[in-house]
Design an enzyme around this catalytic site. Sequence first.
Site, short mmCIF file in Angstrom:
data_model
loop_
_atom_site.label_atom_id
_atom_site.label_comp_id
_atom_site.label_asym_id
_atom_site.label_seq_id
_atom_site.Cartn_x
_atom_site.Cartn_y
_atom_site.Cartn_z
N THR A 7 0.85 -1.19 0.00
CA THR A 7 0.00 0.00 0.00
C THR A 7 0.89 1.24 0.00
O THR A 7 2.03 1.17 0.47
CB THR A 7 -0.93 0.03 1.25
OG1 THR A 7 -1.63 1.26 1.28
CG2 THR A 7 -0.15 -0.14 2.54
N ASN A 9 -0.50 4.00 1.34
CA ASN A 9 -1.16 4.77 2.40
C ASN A 9 -0.29 4.74 3.67
O ASN A 9 -0.09 3.68 4.27
CB ASN A 9 -2.53 4.13 2.64
CG ASN A 9 -3.31 4.79 3.75
OD1 ASN A 9 -2.76 5.14 4.79
ND2 ASN A 9 -4.60 4.95 3.53
N ASP A 69 -8.17 -5.03 2.07
CA ASP A 69 -9.26 -4.42 1.31
C ASP A 69 -10.42 -4.26 2.28
O ASP A 69 -10.69 -5.14 3.09
CB ASP A 69 -9.66 -5.32 0.14
CG ASP A 69 -10.54 -4.57 -0.84
OD1 ASP A 69 -10.07 -3.56 -1.40
OD2 ASP A 69 -11.70 -4.96 -1.04
N LYS A 173 -9.24 4.87 17.39
CA LYS A 173 -9.82 4.16 16.24
C LYS A 173 -9.01 2.91 15.91
O LYS A 173 -9.56 1.84 15.72
CB LYS A 173 -9.89 5.08 15.02
CG LYS A 173 -10.45 4.36 13.80
CD LYS A 173 -10.51 5.18 12.53
CE LYS A 173 -10.80 4.26 11.35
NZ LYS A 173 -10.76 4.95 10.06
P1 IMP Z 1 -9.59 0.65 1.08
O1 IMP Z 1 -9.72 -0.79 1.35
O2 IMP Z 1 -8.63 1.32 2.01
O3 IMP Z 1 -9.36 0.96 -0.37
O4 IMP Z 1 -10.98 1.33 1.46
C1 IMP Z 1 -12.09 1.28 0.60
C2 IMP Z 1 -13.08 2.33 1.00
O5 IMP Z 1 -13.87 1.87 2.09
C3 IMP Z 1 -12.47 3.65 1.45
O6 IMP Z 1 -12.20 4.49 0.37
C4 IMP Z 1 -13.57 4.20 2.35
O7 IMP Z 1 -14.56 4.80 1.56
C5 IMP Z 1 -14.14 2.94 2.98
N1 IMP Z 1 -13.47 2.63 4.25
C6 IMP Z 1 -12.69 1.55 4.53
N2 IMP Z 1 -12.23 1.59 5.80
C7 IMP Z 1 -12.70 2.75 6.31
C8 IMP Z 1 -12.55 3.37 7.60
O8 IMP Z 1 -11.85 2.91 8.51
N3 IMP Z 1 -13.21 4.53 7.74
C9 IMP Z 1 -13.96 5.11 6.78
N4 IMP Z 1 -14.12 4.60 5.58
C10 IMP Z 1 -13.50 3.41 5.34
#
Ligand code: IMP
Length: 198
Positions: A7, A9, A69, A173
């Site tokens: 990632t 991030n 994911d 969190k």
């Molecule tokens: P990813 O798996 O990090 O790509 O997250 C996919 C999407 O799910 C993000 O863009 C958010 O819209 C939502 N999401 C996932 N985890 C969180 C969280 O901890 N807080 C808020 N939104 C989340």
Amino acid sequence: MKLLAATTNQGKIREISEILSGLGISVVTPHELNLTLDVKEDGTTFAENAAIKARAWSRAAGMPAVADDSGLCVDALEGRPGVLSARFSGPDATDAKNIALLLKLLEDKPNRSARFVCAAALAWETGEVILAEGVYEGGIIREPRGSGGFGYDPVFLDPELNRTLAEMSPEEKNARSHRRKALDGLKDLLVKSGRLGS
Ligand code: IMP
């Protein structure tokens, strides 16, 4: 053992490093390896997408890789937005647009229960994958509250604390999140797999 955090991030990289620390694992990043990869996430479940990402990054880097994911599943919307959480409001989606659409769809729905789900996958260079899932149960409120976090955090209420995730510190969190639970589960599986010294 070296492990790639699949990632870009920074928050996720920090969390993965913290959770896997103490296992003799050194976490490396795509940036450190000068590696970029555009992975098509075309799975229908969080677990499939996490495994797709972990395998692709592990293959590209030639070392084990961890990917996750995640998304929001709302009962009154039959589990949507689910794996499409990031792009819920379309190709130009932003967090604000996604939240606005979610609140509109839930306007007249009495059932506000929802959960964040996260799948964490570790892929070995052989293509073999271990997977763990974490769930965070809560509810969707009618007006955003708080300024922390990202995504749907301002409308997701923790029923025990009666606060949204955007009203929590990152430490609060991270201690209870779906991502934390999935990564903790992965850590347990990794230790049990016997592929580590501890
Ligand atoms: P990813 O798996 O990090 O790509 O997250 C996919 C999407 O799910 C993000 O863009 C958010 O819209 C939502 N999401 C996932 N985890 C969180 C969280 O901890 N807080 C808020 N939104 C989340």
